[in-house]
Structure formats: structure tokens, C-alpha cells
Scaffold this active site. Structure first.
Site, PDB file in Angstrom:
ATOM      1  N   LYS A  41     -20.880 -92.343  21.118  1.00  0.00           N
ATOM      2  CA  LYS A  41     -22.313 -92.092  20.649  1.00  0.00           C
ATOM      3  C   LYS A  41     -23.100 -93.351  20.279  1.00  0.00           C
ATOM      4  O   LYS A  41     -22.369 -94.274  19.650  1.00  0.00           O
ATOM      5  CB  LYS A  41     -22.216 -91.020  19.736  1.00  0.00           C
ATOM      6  CG  LYS A  41     -23.668 -90.737  19.117  1.00  0.00           C
ATOM      7  CD  LYS A  41     -24.751 -90.153  20.198  1.00  0.00           C
ATOM      8  CE  LYS A  41     -26.025 -89.931  19.463  1.00  0.00           C
ATOM      9  NZ  LYS A  41     -27.126 -89.720  20.715  1.00  0.00           N
ATOM     10  N   SER A  66     -33.192 -83.802  22.271  1.00  0.00           N
ATOM     11  CA  SER A  66     -33.584 -84.893  21.230  1.00  0.00           C
ATOM     12  C   SER A  66     -32.733 -84.810  20.328  1.00  0.00           C
ATOM     13  O   SER A  66     -33.169 -84.130  19.105  1.00  0.00           O
ATOM     14  CB  SER A  66     -35.107 -84.160  20.896  1.00  0.00           C
ATOM     15  OG  SER A  66     -35.717 -84.914  19.935  1.00  0.00           O
ATOM     16  N   CYS A 132     -33.408 -95.232  23.559  1.00  0.00           N
ATOM     17  CA  CYS A 132     -33.411 -94.094  23.103  1.00  0.00           C
ATOM     18  C   CYS A 132     -34.904 -93.366  22.615  1.00  0.00           C
ATOM     19  O   CYS A 132     -35.641 -93.944  22.236  1.00  0.00           O
ATOM     20  CB  CYS A 132     -32.782 -94.039  21.563  1.00  0.00           C
ATOM     21  SG  CYS A 132     -33.129 -92.454  20.870  1.00  0.00           S
ATOM     22  N   SER A 212     -31.991 -91.198  29.758  1.00  0.00           N
ATOM     23  CA  SER A 212     -32.680 -90.006  30.030  1.00  0.00           C
ATOM     24  C   SER A 212     -34.245 -90.334  30.462  1.00  0.00           C
ATOM     25  O   SER A 212     -34.629 -91.445  29.864  1.00  0.00           O
ATOM     26  CB  SER A 212     -32.505 -88.756  29.284  1.00  0.00           C
ATOM     27  OG  SER A 212     -32.985 -89.528  27.788  1.00  0.00           O
ATOM     28  N   GLY A 273     -28.088 -88.313  36.720  1.00  0.00           N
ATOM     29  CA  GLY A 273     -27.731 -87.132  37.786  1.00  0.00           C
ATOM     30  C   GLY A 273     -26.629 -87.142  38.568  1.00  0.00           C
ATOM     31  O   GLY A 273     -26.624 -86.670  39.602  1.00  0.00           O
ATOM     32  N   GLY A 294     -23.441 -87.783  32.382  1.00  0.00           N
ATOM     33  CA  GLY A 294     -24.110 -87.126  31.295  1.00  0.00           C
ATOM     34  C   GLY A 294     -24.243 -85.729  31.301  1.00  0.00           C
ATOM     35  O   GLY A 294     -23.268 -84.878  30.885  1.00  0.00           O
ATOM     36  N   THR A 295     -24.974 -85.182  32.196  1.00  0.00           N
ATOM     37  CA  THR A 295     -25.490 -83.625  32.191  1.00  0.00           C
ATOM     38  C   THR A 295     -24.233 -82.792  32.516  1.00  0.00           C
ATOM     39  O   THR A 295     -23.722 -81.767  32.052  1.00  0.00           O
ATOM     40  CB  THR A 295     -26.665 -83.623  32.923  1.00  0.00           C
ATOM     41  OG1 THR A 295     -27.656 -84.214  32.139  1.00  0.00           O
ATOM     42  CG2 THR A 295     -26.744 -81.858  32.866  1.00  0.00           C
TER      43      THR A 295
HETATM   44  O1  RRO Z   1     -29.752 -89.333  20.286  1.00  0.00           O
HETATM   45  C1  RRO Z   1     -30.665 -89.102  21.185  1.00  0.00           C
HETATM   46  O2  RRO Z   1     -31.548 -88.318  20.993  1.00  0.00           O
HETATM   47  C2  RRO Z   1     -30.575 -89.834  22.419  1.00  0.00           C
HETATM   48  C3  RRO Z   1     -30.512 -91.109  22.554  1.00  0.00           C
HETATM   49 BR1  RRO Z   1     -29.788 -92.309  21.102  1.00  0.00          BR
HETATM   50  C4  RRO Z   1     -30.543 -91.774  23.768  1.00  0.00           C
HETATM   51  O3  RRO Z   1     -30.169 -93.004  24.356  1.00  0.00           O
HETATM   52  N1  RRO Z   1     -30.784 -91.132  24.863  1.00  0.00           N
HETATM   53  C5  RRO Z   1     -30.908 -89.639  24.663  1.00  0.00           C
HETATM   54  O4  RRO Z   1     -31.435 -89.080  25.766  1.00  0.00           O
HETATM   55  N2  RRO Z   1     -30.920 -88.936  23.467  1.00  0.00           N
END
Ligand code: RRO
Length: 316
Positions: A41, A66, A132, A212, A273, A294-295
Site C-alpha cells: 500500500k 476514496s 493519489c 485510477s 483494467g 487492481g479491480t
Molecule cells: O488511498 C487512496 O485513496 C488511493 C491512492 Br493512494 C491511489 O494512489 N490511488 C487510488 O485510487 N486510491
């Protein structure tokens, strides 16, 4: 087998930072899975609780989050790397620590911590997250080209060359001029571009495209709730969040292809994706040598890596 900065990965599939990689249990799941590596993370200096819940919404091939940089702090992710060194060589896989300080100085301090000899030997690469979308009042650094140049200058100027090699995670760009501009900035730090300045350390080792798509919004429908029938799927920031899943794949592909055309020598990690081996093949064709999931990982769990390998063996 794919390599970045002389680090060899047993296969091309990694988790995307933020996905199944915040807690020790999740990171251990990744170690025991069939992923080709482990990405942590994105971390800050101190642990963060992140945004209010619900902050992640998953559909079959769509996600919005978020999370707000909820993480256990750099020392936790650094120490996890040290713990991984006890894993037998035959199953040990590369460990990438993702870094997302909320200002330049914090990024430099986090990277310095990861370069400390007690930690550095357990960390294969650092991924500096410049994208982010979810910290209120903190715009995505990658959309400000001069800020991107500044933070990279600070990070590389403080490098004595003994720490883990470092790359960046970029936001999606949507204009031809932006592809050119980010490539120009990055080329200053690779040591190979026209503007390469030959930093003492490794220089920029890779780029991950894309994070994202920031600030999307998804509604959920509640037919029994009268005037409140439409509710945002996540609570923080008016329901705005980073969108992932198949809908962003065309942008991940174009961003990889554009950066590959501009900086053909820079290793690229594709993200956005990827849910099948054929999606990964498309990213490979565009110029990526590793893939982040990811997803699909959040939806299926770490078994997704086994499925991707099966799809590849069927193809052969
Ligand atoms: O932690 C988040 O809300 C987050 C991060 Br750091 C990021 O790089 N990308 C994302 O979609 N969420």
C-alpha cells in the site's frame, strides 16, 4: 522472465498498490499467491486511518475508491521487507514499497527511511506514487509537471546509489501534449534521455501507468428510498473517487504506448483494467513488461493470479 533494474520477477503479474496490500495478512496472502511480486500500500511517514467508510465500491468489472491513503506507515512496510528475507530463495519474490507522502519533503524522508541499510536489503524497488486522487486539498502531483520535476530532483539528489532503485506511478494523461511533457520531465532523471543529468544513484528505473481515473462518481440505486433513491456508492469527498476496472483500460493502454514511444528504454508497468491474460497481452504489445492487477484482485482475491496463469497456459 521480466526484469527491472536487474530485479527479476518470476512472472509478469503483480498487485496494484492499494489492492490487497495494506495489512500484514494481505501482504502474506500475496507472498503465498502466484503473483510475480508484492507491491505495498502507498505509505506515509506515520500511519493514517484514511477516509470515512464506505470508501470502496466494487462491481463486476468496475471499482471506485476514496481510501484516502489509509496505511500502516513507512516503518511497517519497511520492516515487512526485512521479514520477507526469511522466505526461502525458491519462493521469495520481489517486494516493491509504494510511497505517497503528502508533500515533497515527506516523500524525501520516506525514501530516505527505505534507503537505510537495515531496511534497504529487504526492498527491491520503490514506486513513488505521484497520482493519489483522494486526499482532500492535495492535487495529484503528476498533473503538475514542475512539481513532478521538483520532487524527482529532491529524491534523486539525496540518493547515494545504495538504496533500492526507484520508479514512479503516474496518473492517466489525456492530451498528446501531456504525454510529451511528462516524458520530457522523466527523461531528465533516467540519465539516458537528451536532458539526462546523470544522478549519482540509479536514476529513474521504471514508470507504472496508470493509477485510477480520479474523481469519478458512481451512484447506487435504492428504489425503496424515495427522494434518496440515488446515493453515491462511496461516502468521502461528495462520492468522488478513483475509478478502476475495464472502463479505464483504453487509457492505460494509450498511456503505456505513448510513454513507450517517447522513452523506449524505460521499463513500464501496465495497470488499468487488466482482468485476463489477453488484457495483459495488449499491455505487453503497447510496451509494458509487468502488469499490475487492481479491480480484478479486489473482486476475486489473490486466486486471480492462478487464473491468469491458467489462461496463459491454455493459450500456449
Ligand atoms: O488511498 C487512496 O485513496 C488511493 C491512492 Br493512494 C491511489 O494512489 N490511488 C487510488 O485510487 N486510491
Amino acid at each position: 522472465m521480466p526484469t527491472i533494474a536487474n530485479i527479476t520477477f518470476p512472472n509478469r503479474y503483480l498487485n496494484a498498490a492499494g489492492c490487497w496490500c495494506t495489512t500484514a495478512n494481505e501482504l502474506i496472502d500475496l507472498q503465498t499467491s502466484e503473483s510475480g511480486g508484492i507491491v505495498s500500500k502507498s505509505c506515509t511517514e506515520k500511519p493514517r486511518d484514511g477516509n470515512v467508510q464506505p470508501r470502496l465500491h466494487l462491481e463486476d468489472t468496475l471499482s471506485i475508491n476514496s481510501t484516502g491513503l489509509a496505511n500502516l506507515g513507512v516503518n511497517f512496510y519497511a520492516a515487512f521487507g526485512s521479514a520477507l528475507m526469511a522466505v526461502p530463495k525458491t519462493t521469495k519474490k520481489p517486494y516493491i514499497v509504494s510511497v505517497a507522502g503528502v508533500e515533497h519533503g515527506e516523500n524525501v524522508r520516506i525514501v530516505q527511511t527505505l534507503r537505510e541499510p537495515e531496511y534497504a536489503c529487504g526492498i527491491d524497488l520503490i514506486e513513488l506514487n505521484l497520482s493519489c486522487p483522494n486526499v482532500a486539498g492535495k492535487p495529484q502531483v503528476g498533473y503538475d509537471f514542475e512539481a513532478t520535476r521538483d520532487v524527482l530532483r529532491l529524491v534523486f539528489e539525496s540518493d547515494d546509489g545504495n538504496g533500492p532503485p526507484l520508479g514512479v506511478k503516474l496518473p492517466p494523461y489525456f492530451d498528446q501534449s501531456h504525454f510529451k511533457h511528462i516524458a520530457e520531465v522523466l527523461s531528465d532523471f533516467t540519465g539516458k534521455g537528451a536532458g539526462g543529468v546523470g544522478y549519482r544513484g540509479h536514476g529513474l528505473s521504471f514508470a507504472t501507468c496508470i493509477n485510477s481515473l480520479g474523481n469519478g462518481m458512481v451512484y447506487t440505486h435504492h428504489t425503496d428510498k424515495g427522494d434518496n433513491a440515488y446515493q453515491t456508492a462511496i461516502a468521502p469527498n461528495r462520492g468522488f473517487g478513483g475509478v478502476g476496472g475495464s472502463v479505464i483500460k483504453p487509457f492505460g493502454l494509450s498511456n503505456v504506448a505513448a510513454l513507450h514511444a517517447e522513452l523506449p528504454y524505460l521499463p513500464l508497468i501496465g495497470c488499468g483494467g487488466i482482468a485476463s491474460a489477453s488484457d495483459a497481452d495488449e499491455y505487453a504489445h503497447a510496451g509494458a513488461s509487468l502488469m499490475q492487477i487492481g479491480t480484478a484482485l479486489m473482486k476475486e482475491g489473490v486466486g486471480v493470479f492462478e487464473r491468469l496463469h491458467k489462461e496463459e497456459s491454455v493459450k500456449l
